[in-house]
Design an enzyme around this catalytic site. Structure first.
Site, PDB file in Angstrom:
ATOM      1  N   SER A 118       0.874  -1.166   0.000  1.00 41.30           N
ATOM      2  CA  SER A 118       0.000   0.000   0.000  1.00 41.30           C
ATOM      3  C   SER A 118       0.924   1.232   0.000  1.00 41.30           C
ATOM      4  CB  SER A 118      -0.934  -0.029   1.222  1.00 41.30           C
ATOM      5  OG  SER A 118      -1.793   1.096   1.192  1.00 41.30           O
ATOM      6  N   TYR A 143      -3.995   7.666  -7.266  1.00 40.37           N
ATOM      7  CA  TYR A 143      -3.058   6.641  -6.764  1.00 40.37           C
ATOM      8  C   TYR A 143      -3.370   6.299  -5.303  1.00 40.37           C
ATOM      9  CZ  TYR A 143       1.446   4.714  -5.197  1.00 40.37           C
ATOM     10  OH  TYR A 143       2.436   3.920  -4.640  1.00 40.37           O
ATOM     11  N   ARG A 270       4.799  22.551  -5.880  1.00 37.78           N
ATOM     12  CA  ARG A 270       3.808  21.922  -6.761  1.00 37.78           C
ATOM     13  C   ARG A 270       2.477  21.813  -6.036  1.00 37.78           C
ATOM     14  NH1 ARG A 270       7.496  17.149  -9.262  1.00 37.78           N
ATOM     15  NH2 ARG A 270       7.828  16.776  -7.064  1.00 37.78           N
TER      16      ARG A 270
HETATM   17  N1  LIG Z   1       8.975   3.524  -4.235  1.00 38.97           N
HETATM   18  C1  LIG Z   1       8.252   4.088  -3.284  1.00 38.97           C
HETATM   19  O1  LIG Z   1       8.662   5.041  -2.598  1.00 38.97           O
HETATM   20  C2  LIG Z   1       6.867   3.549  -2.972  1.00 38.97           C
HETATM   21  C3  LIG Z   1       6.104   4.204  -2.005  1.00 38.97           C
HETATM   22  C4  LIG Z   1       4.840   3.714  -1.718  1.00 38.97           C
HETATM   23  C5  LIG Z   1       4.359   2.566  -2.345  1.00 38.97           C
HETATM   24  N2  LIG Z   1       5.131   1.964  -3.312  1.00 38.97           N
HETATM   25  C6  LIG Z   1       4.578   0.765  -3.960  1.00 38.97           C
HETATM   26  O2  LIG Z   1       5.560  -0.256  -3.988  1.00 38.97           O
HETATM   27  C7  LIG Z   1       5.377  -1.071  -5.151  1.00 38.97           C
HETATM   28  C8  LIG Z   1       6.681  -1.171  -5.928  1.00 38.97           C
HETATM   29  O3  LIG Z   1       7.063   0.137  -6.360  1.00 38.97           O
HETATM   30  P1  LIG Z   1       8.477   0.451  -7.033  1.00 38.97           P
HETATM   31  O4  LIG Z   1       8.952   1.725  -6.441  1.00 38.97           O
HETATM   32  O5  LIG Z   1       9.342  -0.752  -6.996  1.00 38.97           O
HETATM   33  O6  LIG Z   1       8.006   0.778  -8.526  1.00 38.97           O
HETATM   34  P2  LIG Z   1       8.529   0.192  -9.936  1.00 38.97           P
HETATM   35  O7  LIG Z   1       7.849   0.983 -10.991  1.00 38.97           O
HETATM   36  O8  LIG Z   1      10.009   0.114  -9.953  1.00 38.97           O
HETATM   37  O9  LIG Z   1       7.953  -1.293  -9.907  1.00 38.97           O
HETATM   38  C9  LIG Z   1       6.644  -1.628 -10.289  1.00 38.97           C
HETATM   39  C10 LIG Z   1       6.715  -2.858 -11.172  1.00 38.97           C
HETATM   40  O10 LIG Z   1       5.384  -3.228 -11.549  1.00 38.97           O
HETATM   41  C11 LIG Z   1       5.371  -3.513 -12.941  1.00 38.97           C
HETATM   42  N3  LIG Z   1       4.024  -3.258 -13.445  1.00 38.97           N
HETATM   43  C12 LIG Z   1       3.409  -2.045 -13.617  1.00 38.97           C
HETATM   44  N4  LIG Z   1       2.168  -2.219 -14.123  1.00 38.97           N
HETATM   45  C13 LIG Z   1       1.996  -3.564 -14.264  1.00 38.97           C
HETATM   46  C14 LIG Z   1       0.941  -4.373 -14.742  1.00 38.97           C
HETATM   47  N5  LIG Z   1      -0.218  -3.840 -15.201  1.00 38.97           N
HETATM   48  N6  LIG Z   1       1.102  -5.723 -14.759  1.00 38.97           N
HETATM   49  C15 LIG Z   1       2.264  -6.293 -14.323  1.00 38.97           C
HETATM   50  N7  LIG Z   1       3.301  -5.577 -13.866  1.00 38.97           N
HETATM   51  C16 LIG Z   1       3.173  -4.230 -13.835  1.00 38.97           C
HETATM   52  C17 LIG Z   1       6.414  -2.589 -13.549  1.00 38.97           C
HETATM   53  O11 LIG Z   1       6.891  -3.023 -14.810  1.00 38.97           O
HETATM   54  C18 LIG Z   1       7.489  -2.635 -12.459  1.00 38.97           C
HETATM   55  O12 LIG Z   1       8.393  -3.700 -12.674  1.00 38.97           O
HETATM   56  C19 LIG Z   1       4.217  -0.438  -5.923  1.00 38.97           C
HETATM   57  O13 LIG Z   1       3.024  -1.095  -5.587  1.00 38.97           O
HETATM   58  C20 LIG Z   1       4.190   0.987  -5.413  1.00 38.97           C
HETATM   59  O14 LIG Z   1       2.919   1.573  -5.550  1.00 38.97           O
HETATM   60  C21 LIG Z   1       6.363   2.430  -3.644  1.00 38.97           C
END
Ligand SMILES: NC(=O)c1ccc[n+]([C@@H]2O[C@H](COP(=O)([O-])OP(=O)(O)OC[C@H]3O[C@@H](n4cnc5c(N)ncnc54)[C@H](O)[C@@H]3O)[C@@H](O)[C@H]2O)c1
Length: 310
Positions: A118, A143, A270
């Protein structure tokens, strides 16, 4: 040893998790549509299914026989959810429901646990500091609304369908492999690259906005701990340090680590930018017996060198 499905396993956080699971001797299947994921992030021993997490056939195929699911696939960007509202909703909420539904009968017709991402975006404009899990959720972005929807569907998954889940509200995650070339990426990856290359840094607003930065190594540890604990019910935890860092402080530390000074360019704040976002890690600590281990210095050094600390 277990067999896990990691959705989004070629992305930033998912690939570090896949590395850890493979290192622990588990079998890993990754489901990723490669929209932001990269093939070079995939551990050699992981099996990759290229597919859409909102496509029931793809999820059904990838999930068969696994012992648990780590669901990280998402369009991980507030800005993208503004530009592509319906499209990101399909991945971020429908994709999660698709995973929960498939988890109902993943192992010989019985449910398997799901540990999922989440986000602190569920708190939206709630200015309580620090934010506890029971603080009011007032998401401002599509989001954040979709991530809150994931948590609500997790309640349904457990109460109606017997699928146990653990959700983590990630605060600002950073570390090696976060893509600095993406305008949607976290501020640390962008600042780190610019400072390392001696380039000007743009700050929106006065730079006094405060964030709770969590190193990816800590995130991976809690994801694994949650699965090992065998989720029961539909629990949700902040994944945060509880420590505030302003963007100006962040820039200062990066400049010291790189032994370089860069020019700061300020642009107007922003719209919708939250001033303070700090989580309360008390529930995390009480349940898992520890909090985040990596401090900012150690995490930033790892981000700059690209080497994961042990
Ligand atoms: N990075 C942060 O600070 C942060 C903060 C809060 C939540 N999150 C959550 O953590 C998770 C991972 O984020 P991340 O930073 O590694 O992002 P990221 O974009 O590096 O990884 C997301 C992955 O999901 C894949 N993906 C996207 N849409 C897809 C689909 N329809 N079907 C299959 N695969 C799909 C992408 O190709 C990617 O490999 C996500 O759920 C994100 O919302 C991240």
């Amino acid at each position: 040893m277990a067999h896990y499905l990691v959705t989004g396993g070629c992305g930033f956080i998912g690939s570090h998790l896949a590395d850890r699971l493979i290192g622990d001797g588990h079998r890993v299947t990754i489901l990723d549509d490669m929209s932001t994921g990269r093939l070079e992030n995939k551990p050699l021993l992981a099996k990759l299914v290229v597919g859409d997490v909102a496509d029931p056939d793809a999820v059904h195929q990838a999930i068969q026989g696994v012992d648990g699911v780590f669901h990280l696939a998402a369009v991980a960007s507030v800005q993208r959810s503004r530009e592509l509202w319906a499209e990101t909703h399909r991945t971020n909420l429908s994709g999660t429901v698709t995973v929960f539904e498939a988890a109902r009968s993943a192992r010989n017709g019985t449910p398997v646990p799901v540990v999922y991402a989440s986000s602190a975006a569920v708190y939206g404009d709630n200015t309580a500091t620090p934010l506890r899990e029971d603080a009011a959720t007032r998401p401002l972005s599509a989001y954040g609304v979709d991530k809150l929807g994931c948590e609500l569907h997790a309640n349904v998954a457990w109460a109606i369908h017997g699928v146990p889940t653990t959700g983590f509200r990630f605060f600002n995650v950073y570390g090696p492999r976060q893509d600095p070339s993406s305008p949607y990426s976290g501020v640390i990856s962008i600042f780190a690259r610019r400072v390392a290359q001696g380039e000007d840094v743009t700050i929106f607003g006065d730079g006094e906005q405060v964030r709770d930065f969590v190193f990816v190594g800590d995130v991976v540890r809690f994801l694994v701990k949650a699965m090992e604990r065998r989720p029961q019910g539909a629990e949700v935890f902040n994944l945060c340090t509880g420590r505030p860092t302003s963007l100006l402080m962040l820039l200062e530390v990066l400049q010291e680590l790189c032994a370089s000074r860069v020019r700061r360019l300020h642009q107007p704040a922003r719209a919708g930018d939250i001033r303070v976002s700090i989580g309360d890690p008390a529930r995390l600590r009480a349940t898992f017996g520890e909090g985040c281990r990596f401090g900012l210095l150690q995490g930033l050094s790892a981000t700059l060198t690209g080497e994961m600390p042990r």
